[in-house]
Write a protein that holds these residues in place. Structure first.
Motif, mmCIF file in Angstrom:
data_model
loop_
_atom_site.group_PDB
_atom_site.id
_atom_site.type_symbol
_atom_site.label_atom_id
_atom_site.label_comp_id
_atom_site.label_asym_id
_atom_site.label_seq_id
_atom_site.Cartn_x
_atom_site.Cartn_y
_atom_site.Cartn_z
ATOM 1 N N TYR A 181 -50.114 -12.083 35.193
ATOM 2 C CA TYR A 181 -50.287 -13.033 36.298
ATOM 3 C C TYR A 181 -51.740 -13.064 36.781
ATOM 4 O O TYR A 181 -52.251 -14.103 37.183
ATOM 5 N N ASN A 182 -52.403 -11.904 36.725
ATOM 6 C CA ASN A 182 -53.791 -11.822 37.174
ATOM 7 C C ASN A 182 -54.708 -12.788 36.422
ATOM 8 O O ASN A 182 -55.656 -13.332 36.992
ATOM 9 N N PHE A 183 -54.435 -12.984 35.121
ATOM 10 C CA PHE A 183 -55.275 -13.889 34.324
ATOM 11 C C PHE A 183 -55.216 -15.312 34.868
ATOM 12 O O PHE A 183 -56.240 -15.972 35.059
ATOM 13 N N SER A 184 -53.991 -15.787 35.134
ATOM 14 C CA SER A 184 -53.842 -17.154 35.638
ATOM 15 C C SER A 184 -54.391 -17.277 37.054
ATOM 16 O O SER A 184 -54.994 -18.278 37.427
ATOM 17 N N GLU A 185 -54.210 -16.237 37.858
ATOM 18 C CA GLU A 185 -54.693 -16.275 39.243
ATOM 19 C C GLU A 185 -56.220 -16.240 39.298
ATOM 20 O O GLU A 185 -56.839 -16.922 40.119
ATOM 21 N N VAL A 194 -59.032 -23.023 30.628
ATOM 22 C CA VAL A 194 -57.713 -23.640 30.793
ATOM 23 C C VAL A 194 -56.725 -23.037 29.800
ATOM 24 O O VAL A 194 -55.539 -22.870 30.102
ATOM 25 N N LEU A 195 -57.231 -22.708 28.629
ATOM 26 C CA LEU A 195 -56.382 -22.108 27.603
ATOM 27 C C LEU A 195 -55.823 -20.774 28.091
ATOM 28 O O LEU A 195 -54.644 -20.471 27.900
ATOM 29 N N THR A 196 -56.679 -19.979 28.759
ATOM 30 C CA THR A 196 -56.234 -18.696 29.317
ATOM 31 C C THR A 196 -55.162 -18.913 30.369
ATOM 32 O O THR A 196 -54.167 -18.194 30.419
ATOM 33 N N LEU A 197 -55.384 -19.911 31.215
ATOM 34 C CA LEU A 197 -54.426 -20.235 32.281
ATOM 35 C C LEU A 197 -53.069 -20.610 31.691
ATOM 36 O O LEU A 197 -52.025 -20.107 32.113
ATOM 37 N N ASN A 198 -53.092 -21.490 30.682
ATOM 38 C CA ASN A 198 -51.845 -21.944 30.061
ATOM 39 C C ASN A 198 -51.156 -20.816 29.281
ATOM 40 O O ASN A 198 -49.931 -20.681 29.328
ATOM 41 N N ALA A 199 -51.959 -20.010 28.574
ATOM 42 C CA ALA A 199 -51.395 -18.910 27.788
ATOM 43 C C ALA A 199 -50.744 -17.874 28.706
ATOM 44 O O ALA A 199 -49.675 -17.348 28.406
ATOM 45 N N SER A 200 -51.391 -17.610 29.842
ATOM 46 C CA SER A 200 -50.848 -16.662 30.811
ATOM 47 C C SER A 200 -49.517 -17.157 31.362
ATOM 48 O O SER A 200 -48.546 -16.400 31.456
ATOM 49 N N SER A 201 -49.467 -18.437 31.718
ATOM 50 C CA SER A 201 -48.228 -19.023 32.254
ATOM 51 C C SER A 201 -47.115 -18.986 31.220
ATOM 52 O O SER A 201 -45.961 -18.684 31.537
ATOM 53 N N LEU A 202 -47.478 -19.284 29.962
ATOM 54 C CA LEU A 202 -46.497 -19.286 28.875
ATOM 55 C C LEU A 202 -45.943 -17.877 28.647
ATOM 56 O O LEU A 202 -44.725 -17.694 28.526
#
Length: 212
Positions: A181-185, A194-202
């Motif tokens: 969760y820390n990555f997306s936050e 954005v790729l990190t955000l999406n990968a974290s959420s996935l």
């Protein structure tokens, strides 16, 4: 000469990110500097020639933690009440070997198989003879190393058991979810890939569904 050590690193400013240097220094002092120490992290902290954090490896690690969490959970409910001392720990060892053998054969890593194995694990621990009145339940919380390592908490679990308590430990998967969760936050608050955000959420979604 056929051994490598692996240590996870969160990438944050905590001591977990620094243990790797102490570990290498300790190996050098012990005359074992030829043993490689591999950093397992998602932050790009170190490059590890010969080792890659692959999707199959991560998948296996996620399932391993799921099994570990449920075994710790049920074992802690049984051990304080067992009629034959040591039977719970013997069951843990038996299931550890069974799961490792299954993993090596590519088994136990689907949700259907996991559900069936979870039921078998629960049945086996429930079959251990128990006796006595319910004990006071004590939850152990805090920083991850102190929480799970007897070396870090001065044998807290053993002490509590000796005081007649039923020890309760939260699952390791909760810590993993927090790290992911820390990555997306971080990306949301400070800007980022954005790729990190999406990968974290996935990944959070996959872990959440698997855990459920």
């Amino acid at each position: 000469h056929k051994v490598a050590l692996m240590i996870t690193q969160t990438g944050g400013g905590c001591r977990a990110s620094n243990y790797i240097h102490l570990l290498r220094k300790a190996l050098e002092k012990a005359g074992l500097s030829f043993i490689p120490v591999i950093s397992v992290n998602l932050s790009g902290l170190e490059k590890n020639p010969g080792f890659k954090l692959t999707i199959p490896f991560i998948r296996k690690a996620v399932y391993a933690m799921m099994y570990g969490d449920i075994i710790v959970n049920v074992a802690n409910q049984v051990r304080p009440y067992e009629v034959n001392q040591g039977e719970t720990d013997s069951m843990i060892e038996a299931w550890t070997h069974k799961l490792v053998d299954g993993f090596e054969a590519g088994k136990g890593m689907s949700r259907g198989q996991m559900r069936r194995l979870f039921a078998q694990i629960c049945d086996d621990f429930a079959a251990i003879p128990v006796q006595g009145e319910p004990k006071v339940r004590v939850g152990v919380v805090g920083e991850i190393y102190v929480k799970y390592s007897p070396l870090g908490n001065n044998g807290l679990e053993q002490f509590l058991a000796g005081e007649g308590c039923e020890v309760n430990l939260p699952g390791l998967m909760g810590f993993v979810q927090y790290c992911v969760y820390n990555f997306s936050e971080t990306a949301r608050l400070y800007g980022g890939n954005v790729l990190t955000l999406n990968a974290s959420s996935l990944l959070l979604n996959i872990i959440g569904k698997t855990e459920k």
